[in-house]
Write an enzyme that holds these catalytic residues in place. Structure first.
Site, short mmCIF file in Angstrom:
data_model
loop_
_atom_site.label_atom_id
_atom_site.label_comp_id
_atom_site.label_asym_id
_atom_site.label_seq_id
_atom_site.Cartn_x
_atom_site.Cartn_y
_atom_site.Cartn_z
N GLY A 62 42.89 37.66 43.71
CA GLY A 62 43.62 38.55 43.06
C GLY A 62 42.59 39.12 42.02
CB THR A 63 41.25 42.10 41.22
OG1 THR A 63 42.39 42.79 41.93
CG2 THR A 63 40.52 41.69 42.44
#
Lengths: 286, 259
Positions: A62-63
């Site tokens: 995830g970012t």
């Protein structure tokens, strides 16, 4: 008898460990009673580590997550992209979670472990509240998350780091608070009123530095968060921008004293995202 | 060589039952009954922190009568059990039926194997999507389990309360009606000895409300509870309020003018 206890055999009652006064922590209980269910799956035993500490490219990550405080509350927002090396693993992953009535957590890093950690954390908060009859204090909640991140240190050193960003409304101090973590579990409160984590955090934080207005209202803060996510997506390939074609918009959770932690409806998030995109079409640099 | 004391199994069980019943009968009563949106618990409880009614899971509530330390440990055990269950499978896979079975096993084992039985009576309730799927289980000290269709009464001197509730219970009543009924029932039990003394101020009320989004359990306290209590009990207050209202109306125009 239909019941099969997860711990005991067929037709047995609750084991004595369940009935003891013992701990009010679900994590501690789980570690003793069902270590195989702990996030990471090693049951707290150290795993063999090749201490290379580089993010592994073969699992989804995830970012970008941003958090912004506003008058009477705080919000947290995240883009919806998960990447696996250079591939987009998922376009509509959910990285922002409501963890109880007055707190929310956004996650960056190894998606599988992070989601598991938030799931356990959510159960932990509610478990404590049910057993003790009162909710944890905001600092108690933040510290608990800190120990969970620290518990993941071995796995993090093997390249599977998980980093949460915690926001909550402190009913005692009557303000929204933002707490960030490093992989060793070190927690630090972000007193500037905004913060960002994840691969696009550098761009998002720089954007918020210019856009953030202390004491602004909720709508202004929502707009600033979406602008920051746009800036992150603009320069970071692992962060996803608003996807107008597929109708995928940033997920946003606001926390106020009156309403508690609530997800911003899809329609509103969509409207803000469209406004931001339209604004950038006119002025690309915001 | 000494002769071991012999007691027949029947005698042992009878003695333990009697012991448990006596213990439970010393406590105050708890009523759980169904209303239109779910299940309401009304307990007479002088303490505002040592609860008799509690949340177990998203749709499941718990009420108990008897010895506090014993039902408190069962309550903790139940919460641990359902949270572990919901964590390893899914929150929707937790059910009151399943929890009631675990409690029944626990109580049954303690009743037959230990010298002292647990002096407790438990209620496990769950609200479903419709009133037809609401569940109400009663568990007694010996591990027997009963699925109650409408209401249950636990604790000491329950007979007059049961009779009263049975006579007055109607399907699909509102929360206010249900609380009023429970309160009158509790009063009917105490009115035998002394004068009718409604246990206002010593009430613990909580609901499992199916209309609430995630967690159905809610304690009804303070102003919310006062609003539910029957008007007849607070009749003098109501009389005082009604003349007060016109005065407010009279005072409004100057306020408006001032603003």
């Amino acid at each position: 008898m239909e019941h099969i206890s997860p711990r005991g055999g067929l037709g047995t009652g609750l084991p004595s460990a369940y009935l003891s006064a013992g701990t009010s922590s679900f994590t501690d209980f789980l570690r003793v009673q069902a270590p195989e269910l702990m996030p990471g799956g090693t049951g707290g035993k150290p795993m063999t580590v090749d201490a290379r500490f580089e993010p592994r490219q073969d699992v989804p990550h995830g970012t970008t997550i941003v958090a912004v405080a506003f008058a009477g509350g705080v919000l947290i927002a995240g883009d919806r992209r998960a990447t696996q090396g250079h591939i987009i693993a998922q376009r509509d992953v959910e990285k922002v979670y409501v963890t109880d009535d007055y707190s929310s957590v956004g996650i960056a890093g190894t998606a599988g472990l992070a989601i598991e950690m938030v799931k356990l954390y959510t159960v932990e908060l509610q478990h404590y509240e049910k057993i003790e009859g009162v909710a944890l204090s905001l600092d108690g909640k933040a510290n608990k998350l800190s120990s969970m991140v620290r518990g993941n240190l071995d796995v993090a050193l093997a390249g599977l780091a998980v980093l949460p960003l915690f926001v909550g409304f402190d009913l005692v101090e009557n303000r929204g608070r933002i707490v960030s973590y490093d992989i060793t579990g070190g927690r630090s409160e972000e007193r500037a009123g905004f913060h960002a984590i994840g691969s696009g955090s550098l761009y998002a934080r720089s954007s918020l530095k210019k856009l953030y207005e202390p004491g602004a209202d909720r709508d202004t803060a929502v707009r600033a968060a979406v602008e920051a996510l746009w800036d992150a997506a603009d320069d970071d390939s692992a962060t996803g921008g608003p996807d107008l074609a597929r109708r995928i918009f940033p997920s946003i959770v606001t926390i106020t004293a009156e309403d508690g932690a609530v997800r911003v409806p899809e329609d509103e998030a969509g409207a803000v995202a469209e406004a931001v995109v339209a604004g950038r079409a006119e002025r690309p640099r915001g | 060589m000494t002769m071991p004391l012999y007691a027949s199994p029947e005698q042992l069980m009878r003695d333990r039952s009697e012991y448990a019943r006596k213990g439970i009968a010393r406590g105050r009563s708890v009523i759980a009954l169904k209303y239109v949106d779910g299940v309401v618990f009304v307990a007479e409880n002088p303490s505002s922190t040592l609860h008799k009614v509690s949340e177990i899971h998203d749709r499941i509530g718990f009420a108990a009568a008897g010895r506090y330390s014993e039902y408190e440990s069962l309550r903790r055990g139940g919460i641990r059990h359902v949270d572990l269950w919901g964590y390893s499978y899914d929150r929707r896979d937790v059910s009151a039926r399943q929890l009631a079975n675990v409690y029944a096993q626990t109580l049954g084992t303690i009743f037959t194997e230990q010298v002292k039985p647990m002096e407790v009576e438990l209620c496990v309730a769950e609200v479903g999507d419709t009133a037809a799927t609401d569940q109400l289980y009663r568990l007694t000290y010996d591990g027997s389990i009963v699925d109650e269709p409408q209401f249950l009464v636990m604790g000491g001197h329950t007979d007059p309360i049961v009779t009263f509730v049975k006579e007055s219970y109607v399907e699909g009543q509102t929360l206010r009606a249900a609380v009023g009924l429970a309160l009158r029932a509790l009063t009917s039990a105490t009115s035998n000895g002394a004068a009718a003394d409604p246990p206002l101020g010593r009430l613990e009320v909580a609901v499992l409300d199916r209309t609430r989004p995630r967690r159905a359990f809610r304690r009804v306290e303070g102003a919310a509870l006062d609003a539910l209590l029957p008007v007849s009990e607070t009749a003098p207050d109501a009389d005082e309020e009604s003349p007060a209202k016109p005065v407010e109306d009279v005072q409004l125009p100057p306020d408006d003018a001032g603003a």
